[in-house]
Write a protein that holds these residues in place. Structure first.
Motif, PDB file in Angstrom:
ATOM      1  N   LYS A 166      51.881  41.502  42.748  1.00 28.18           N
ATOM      2  CA  LYS A 166      50.519  41.201  43.200  1.00 28.18           C
ATOM      3  C   LYS A 166      49.680  40.587  42.083  1.00 28.18           C
ATOM      4  CE  LYS A 166      46.580  43.155  45.667  1.00 28.18           C
ATOM      5  NZ  LYS A 166      46.034  44.342  46.372  1.00 28.18           N
ATOM      6  N   ASP A 167      49.649  41.212  40.917  1.00 23.39           N
ATOM      7  CA  ASP A 167      48.864  40.675  39.800  1.00 23.39           C
ATOM      8  C   ASP A 167      49.440  39.346  39.308  1.00 23.39           C
ATOM      9  OD1 ASP A 167      47.141  42.796  39.917  1.00 23.39           O
ATOM     10  OD2 ASP A 167      48.073  43.914  38.290  1.00 23.39           O
ATOM     11  N   PHE A 168      50.756  39.223  39.327  1.00 28.26           N
ATOM     12  CA  PHE A 168      51.420  37.993  38.901  1.00 28.26           C
ATOM     13  C   PHE A 168      50.944  36.800  39.724  1.00 28.26           C
ATOM     14  CE2 PHE A 168      55.125  35.225  39.922  1.00 28.26           C
ATOM     15  CZ  PHE A 168      55.315  34.630  38.686  1.00 28.26           C
ATOM     16  N   LEU A 169      50.811  36.998  41.028  1.00 31.14           N
ATOM     17  CA  LEU A 169      50.411  35.901  41.909  1.00 31.14           C
ATOM     18  C   LEU A 169      48.995  35.413  41.631  1.00 31.14           C
ATOM     19  CD1 LEU A 169      51.933  37.210  45.260  1.00 31.14           C
ATOM     20  CD2 LEU A 169      52.698  35.224  43.960  1.00 31.14           C
ATOM     21  N   LEU A 170      48.181  36.240  41.024  1.00 31.42           N
ATOM     22  CA  LEU A 170      46.794  35.858  40.751  1.00 31.42           C
ATOM     23  C   LEU A 170      46.690  34.797  39.666  1.00 31.42           C
ATOM     24  CD1 LEU A 170      45.068  39.372  40.891  1.00 31.42           C
ATOM     25  CD2 LEU A 170      45.250  37.659  42.709  1.00 31.42           C
ATOM     26  N   TRP A 171      47.727  34.704  38.789  1.00 25.47           N
ATOM     27  CA  TRP A 171      47.656  33.703  37.710  1.00 25.47           C
ATOM     28  C   TRP A 171      48.830  32.732  37.674  1.00 25.47           C
ATOM     29  CZ3 TRP A 171      51.866  33.781  34.580  1.00 25.47           C
ATOM     30  CH2 TRP A 171      52.539  34.991  34.370  1.00 25.47           C
ATOM     31  N   ALA A 172      49.910  33.033  38.358  1.00 23.82           N
ATOM     32  CA  ALA A 172      51.137  32.248  38.196  1.00 23.82           C
ATOM     33  C   ALA A 172      51.161  30.965  39.014  1.00 23.82           C
ATOM     34  CB  ALA A 172      52.349  33.105  38.555  1.00 23.82           C
ATOM     35  N   LEU A 173      50.380  30.899  40.067  1.00 22.34           N
ATOM     36  CA  LEU A 173      50.407  29.728  40.942  1.00 22.34           C
ATOM     37  C   LEU A 173      49.255  28.782  40.622  1.00 22.34           C
ATOM     38  CD1 LEU A 173      51.180  31.468  44.360  1.00 22.34           C
ATOM     39  CD2 LEU A 173      52.782  30.598  42.643  1.00 22.34           C
ATOM     40  N   PRO A 174      49.457  27.484  40.822  1.00 18.36           N
ATOM     41  CA  PRO A 174      48.391  26.506  40.548  1.00 18.36           C
ATOM     42  C   PRO A 174      47.356  26.480  41.668  1.00 18.36           C
ATOM     43  CG  PRO A 174      50.354  25.371  41.301  1.00 18.36           C
ATOM     44  CD  PRO A 174      50.727  26.819  41.185  1.00 18.36           C
ATOM     45  N   ALA A 175      46.771  27.635  41.901  1.00 18.95           N
ATOM     46  CA  ALA A 175      45.750  27.787  42.938  1.00 18.95           C
ATOM     47  C   ALA A 175      44.882  28.978  42.562  1.00 18.95           C
ATOM     48  CB  ALA A 175      46.394  28.014  44.304  1.00 18.95           C
ATOM     49  N   GLU A 176      43.673  29.000  43.060  1.00 18.63           N
ATOM     50  CA  GLU A 176      42.794  30.140  42.818  1.00 18.63           C
ATOM     51  C   GLU A 176      43.056  31.181  43.902  1.00 18.63           C
ATOM     52  OE1 GLU A 176      38.054  31.200  42.107  1.00 18.63           O
ATOM     53  OE2 GLU A 176      38.659  29.245  42.901  1.00 18.63           O
ATOM     54  N   ILE A 177      43.907  32.146  43.578  1.00 18.19           N
ATOM     55  CA  ILE A 177      44.273  33.185  44.537  1.00 18.19           C
ATOM     56  C   ILE A 177      43.358  34.391  44.334  1.00 18.19           C
ATOM     57  CG2 ILE A 177      46.107  34.695  45.377  1.00 18.19           C
ATOM     58  CD1 ILE A 177      46.689  31.757  45.835  1.00 18.19           C
ATOM     59  N   LYS A 178      42.666  34.774  45.391  1.00 23.76           N
ATOM     60  CA  LYS A 178      41.774  35.931  45.323  1.00 23.76           C
ATOM     61  C   LYS A 178      42.305  37.117  46.120  1.00 23.76           C
ATOM     62  CE  LYS A 178      37.612  33.080  44.747  1.00 23.76           C
ATOM     63  NZ  LYS A 178      36.294  32.709  45.338  1.00 23.76           N
ATOM     64  N   THR A 179      43.110  36.822  47.142  1.00 24.66           N
ATOM     65  CA  THR A 179      43.614  37.884  48.014  1.00 24.66           C
ATOM     66  C   THR A 179      45.120  37.743  48.176  1.00 24.66           C
ATOM     67  OG1 THR A 179      41.535  37.869  49.258  1.00 24.66           O
ATOM     68  CG2 THR A 179      43.415  38.978  50.270  1.00 24.66           C
ATOM     69  N   VAL A 180      45.830  38.854  47.963  1.00 27.33           N
ATOM     70  CA  VAL A 180      47.280  38.890  48.154  1.00 27.33           C
ATOM     71  C   VAL A 180      47.601  39.979  49.166  1.00 27.33           C
ATOM     72  CG1 VAL A 180      49.533  39.227  47.074  1.00 27.33           C
ATOM     73  CG2 VAL A 180      47.687  38.121  45.783  1.00 27.33           C
ATOM     74  N   ASP A 181      48.282  39.607  50.239  1.00 24.39           N
ATOM     75  CA  ASP A 181      48.708  40.569  51.258  1.00 24.39           C
ATOM     76  C   ASP A 181      50.228  40.552  51.362  1.00 24.39           C
ATOM     77  OD1 ASP A 181      46.132  41.418  52.107  1.00 24.39           O
ATOM     78  OD2 ASP A 181      45.913  39.552  53.244  1.00 24.39           O
ATOM     79  N   PHE A 182      50.778  41.692  51.775  1.00 23.32           N
ATOM     80  CA  PHE A 182      52.222  41.793  51.967  1.00 23.32           C
ATOM     81  C   PHE A 182      52.515  42.230  53.395  1.00 23.32           C
ATOM     82  CE2 PHE A 182      51.727  42.258  47.401  1.00 23.32           C
ATOM     83  CZ  PHE A 182      52.762  41.480  46.906  1.00 23.32           C
TER      84      PHE A 182
END
Length: 504
Positions: free
Chosen positions: A135-151
């Motif tokens: 979850k935390d990884f997705l907040l910085w690893a992708l070239p996009a501003e991710i604010k919400t991660v759902d599973f």
């Protein structure tokens, strides 16, 4: 001698059992191999989320019972599926060299515009470990501003889960890379259909290999377990000749650590152990059922350790202090062919005016470089995690073996493993050098810096030195003539803690 090998019915399970069969056949003892397929309890229930299933042997118990009944001689499992406590009558008697223990993140290409516009992402996974760590990884690893991660929960074999990805409204999925690699690498025509199905799904996705330092695998991930009755001394002897002792030892360590925290696939805990020429690396990350956060990156180094130092006698005194060079961008740079894969030593080594498509393989030296590149809108496919460019990338099934790898670094940077150098800047010595008089302990981020320091302060050759693994270590060792006073650490912070704590 006939050897009956039992495994689950899925294509991946059969491929894994056949890998064991090939290894046994390579002994040239004339063994007659038979394969027995068995559907497991976990295979029959494809709807219950993984973390809600019984914790002990839902994918392995049926095969172990066939061993007890004498219907098979060996059972081949994905070792991570076995209960942490060994059975009374059976034991794991061997394993093969381990496949990649990392996870693979796949993001649907057709969902990328939606991800960008919504600043949210939905990932398929039934693993508490993956959901917690990624979850935390997705907040910085992708070239996009991710604010919400759902599973969202997903079950089934790899092909089924990939189909569910494209049949759902989810944006991506996380799977064990070892399974993908084994399916894509299976050469038997019997598996052609599944190979094409998996390859087609991957082609419709952007992918990235999730770093172990942020998401260590499930204990034993990527390893096979060869199980037999404890009374079968003949099989123990036979399997000993194909057993990979290094993999066996690392997996035992991982499983023992997980056992200390209650163990099982219900846990939000990842544990990976890597054996490297410079030492054993252990990565632990997650959260216990009691809410205790776990985060440990430890190196049991084979290299010498420096004695404790006096306060103020080490350099640099903090992570930002001192530099011997200015990085001067080179002019008239030609961007490598778009088919080339890029290994980026630091973010500034990739010129800002270059246009890098998401399909261009981009691999970073460390995670700081990854974070900076993703902020620039560049898709990063993975990282060497500061372990050096010789750290295996293990991309044979995802990237063409004919693809050339290009290292982006300074003009005189060393290269290895057939990598081509594309210099994008040069190092210009500063007019004012850092003050190193009276220092006894040094941490170096490049052999170039050490070489320059040695010119101005030749007396430091007899001091204690440290650096990360890879070309920096090799370069400093060459300049010193030996490694008697040269240590390897995973970070500046780890070195700083150690020299202030260890005894003379």
């Amino acid at each position: 001698m006939k050897i009956r090998i039992g495994t689950r019915k899925s294509e991946l399970a059969r491929i894994q059992a056949e890998l064991v069969g090939v290894a046994l056949a390579s002994l040239s003892k004339g063994y007659k191999l038979e394969y027995h397929l068995q559907q497991s309890e976990g295979d029959k229930d494809r709807n219950t989320p993984l973390w809600k299933l019984p914790d002990k042997g839902v994918f392995t118990r049926d095969l172990s019972e066939l061993l007890l009944k004498g219907e098979i001689d060996l059972a081949v499992h994905s070792w991570k599926d076995l209960p942490l406590l060994e059975g009374q009558d059976t034991a794991v008697i061997g394993t093969l060299p381990r496949a990649d223990m990392r996870d693979l993140l796949l993001i649907r290409k057709d969902c990328w515009p939606k991800i960008l516009s919504s600043s949210s992402i939905r990932i398929l996974s039934s693993s508490p470990r993956r959901m917690f760590n990624i979850k935390d990884f997705l907040l910085w690893a992708l070239p996009a501003e991710i604010k919400t991660v759902d599973f969202a929960s997903v079950r089934g074999n790899i092909q089924t889960r990939l189909r569910k990805l494209f049949e759902s409204d989810s944006d991506g999925i996380v799977v064990a890379k070892a399974g993908i690699d084994r399916l894509l690498g299976a050469e038997d025509p019997e598996y052609e259909k599944v190979r094409q199905e998996v390859q087609s799904a991957i082609s419709a996705c952007y992918w990235t290999v999730v770093p172990l330092s942020v998401n260590p695998g499930a204990p034993a991930q990527g390893a096979l377990a060869i199980e037999a009755l404890k009374t079968r001394a003949d099989l123990v002897e036979i399997v000993s000749h194909i057993n990979c002792k290094e993999t066996f030892s690392c997996v035992q360590h991982e499983r023992e650590v997980l056992r200390c925290y209650g163990g099982g696939c219900h846990q939000k805990i990842g544990m990976s152990v890597l054996e490297r020429p410079f030492g054993r690396l252990s990565i632990l990350r997650g959260e216990t059922n009691e809410g205790l956060r776990l985060e440990e990156l430890k190196l049991e180094s084979k290299k010498p350790k420096a004695p404790k130092c006096v306060q103020g006698s080490y350099w640099p005194s903090d992570d930002e202090e001192g530099s011997f060079f200015e990085a001067v961008p080179l002019e008239s740079l030609s961007q490598p062919n778009e088919d080339a894969a890029l290994w980026v030593s630091k973010s500034s080594a990739l010129p800002t005016h270059w246009r890098i498509s998401f399909d261009t393989i981009c691999w970073t030296a460390g995670l700081d470089t990854w974070k900076k590149l993703s902020k620039r809108g560049i898709w990063v496919h993975g990282s060497s995690e500061s372990l050096g460019e010789k750290e295996p990338r293990l991309l044979e099934q995802l990237v063409s073996p004919h693809k050339s790898w290009v290292k982006l670094s300074h003009k005189n940077a060393p290269t290895s493993d057939g990598m081509l150098l594309c210099p994008t800047y040069e190092l210009s010595p500063k007019s004012e050098m850092p003050k190193l008089q009276g220092k006894t302990h040094f941490y170096w981020r490049s052999s170039s810096a050490f070489s320059e320091a040695l010119k101005h302060y030749p007396q430091i050759a007899s001091a204690w030195h440290a650096c990360g693994p890879g070309n920096t270590y090799e370069g400093i060792k060459k300049l010193l003539g030996n490694d008697e006073r040269l240590s390897i650490y995973l970070s500046y912070e780890a070195w700083q803690r150690d020299i202030m704590e260890c005894s003379p």
